[in-house]
Design an enzyme around this catalytic site. Structure first.
Site, short mmCIF file in Angstrom:
data_model
loop_
_atom_site.label_atom_id
_atom_site.label_comp_id
_atom_site.label_asym_id
_atom_site.label_seq_id
_atom_site.Cartn_x
_atom_site.Cartn_y
_atom_site.Cartn_z
N CYS A 93 6.50 -19.31 -23.84
CA CYS A 93 5.30 -19.13 -23.02
C CYS A 93 5.55 -20.38 -21.85
O CYS A 93 4.46 -20.07 -20.90
CB CYS A 93 4.28 -19.04 -23.72
SG CYS A 93 3.93 -20.22 -24.98
N HIS A 94 6.30 -21.13 -21.99
CA HIS A 94 6.33 -22.37 -20.98
C HIS A 94 7.56 -22.54 -20.69
O HIS A 94 8.35 -23.44 -21.16
CB HIS A 94 5.80 -23.50 -21.70
CG HIS A 94 5.31 -24.77 -20.71
ND1 HIS A 94 6.25 -25.60 -20.41
CD2 HIS A 94 4.10 -24.93 -19.97
CE1 HIS A 94 5.61 -26.52 -19.66
NE2 HIS A 94 4.68 -26.16 -19.30
N PHE A 95 8.37 -22.04 -19.73
CA PHE A 95 7.88 -20.89 -18.42
C PHE A 95 8.95 -20.10 -18.70
O PHE A 95 9.88 -19.96 -19.31
CB PHE A 95 8.00 -21.69 -17.15
CG PHE A 95 7.21 -22.98 -17.02
CD1 PHE A 95 5.69 -22.53 -16.43
CD2 PHE A 95 7.51 -24.07 -17.18
CE1 PHE A 95 4.97 -23.66 -16.14
CE2 PHE A 95 6.78 -25.02 -16.89
CZ PHE A 95 5.43 -25.07 -16.35
#
EC number: 4.2.1.59
Length: 171
Positions: free
Chosen positions: A69-71
Site C-alpha cells: 500500500c505504500h506506494f
C-alpha cells in the site's frame, strides 16, 4: 529490571500482551505494528552516554503488509514505521528496567532520512543509546538512534522521548 539481555520475537509478542515484564508494564504493539523481530542486546549502562543501549532487528521481505500500500508501483517502507520502531524500543527499555504504566511517544528533536527500505532488502537494524532516564512522578526515557538497512545507515533520530503513564485519561 529484567536479567535478560536479548529477546526473541515470541518474547516481544508476550510483551504486547503484558506477559513479559508483568501485566502493568508498558506494552509493545501487536501484529503488523510491531516493527521489531528480535532484540539482540539491551543493557542499562552501555552506549555513548553510559545510561543504556539497545540493538534490535526487523527482517524484511516483499510480503510485508506496507509494501502493498505504500506506494502502488513504488513499494517502500514508510519512514514513520522506522521512527515508530525507535519509540517502541525506548518504551521497551523502560519496561525492561521495571517501569509500570502505558507508554506514549512524546516527541523527537530531529529526524533525518537518507535512504529507503525496499522489498529487496533483508534486514533493518536499530541502534539506540539512552541519553536520559527520569524516574519520578513522570517516567521518561530520552534516546538517540540510528536505523540501518543491510548495514547502511539510512535514518537517524535525536532526542526520542517516551513517557510511561499510570493514567492516560488526561493525556
Amino acid at each position: 529490571m529484567s536479567n535478560a539481555n536479548s529477546f526473541t520475537k515470541e518474547d516481544l509478542i508476550a510483551c504486547g500482551l503484558g506477559k513479559l515484564f508483568g501485566p502493568n508494564s508498558p506494552r509493545l504493539p501487536k501484529d503488523n505494528m510491531l516493527m521489531i523481530d528480535r532484540v539482540l542486546k539491551i543493557n542499562g549502562d552501555g552506549g555513548e552516554y553510559g545510561k543504556g543501549e539497545i540493538v534490535a532487528e526487523l527482517d524484511i521481505n516483499p510480503e510485508l503488509w506496507f509494501f502493498d500500500c505504500h506506494f502502488a508501483g513504488d513499494p517502500v517502507m514508510p519512514g514513520c514505521l522506522g521512527l515508530d520502531a525507535m519509540w517502541q524500543l525506548v518504551g521497551f527499555f523502560l519496561g525492561w528496567e521495571g517501569a509500570e504504566g502505558k507508554g506514549r511517544a512524546l516527541g523527537v528533536g530531529e529526524v533525518k532520512f537518507t535512504g529507503q527500505v525496499l522489498p529487496e532488502a533483508k534486514k533493518v537494524t536499530y541502534k539506540l543509546t539512552i541519553k536520559r532516564k527520569v524516574y519520578r512522578k513522570l517516567v521518561m526515557g530520552i534516546a538517540d538512534a540510528t536505523m540501518e538497512v543491510d548495514g547502511r545507515e539510512i535514518y537517524s533520530a535525536k532526542d526520542l522521548k517516551v513517557g510511561i503513564f499510570t493514567d492516560t485519561t488526561s493525556f
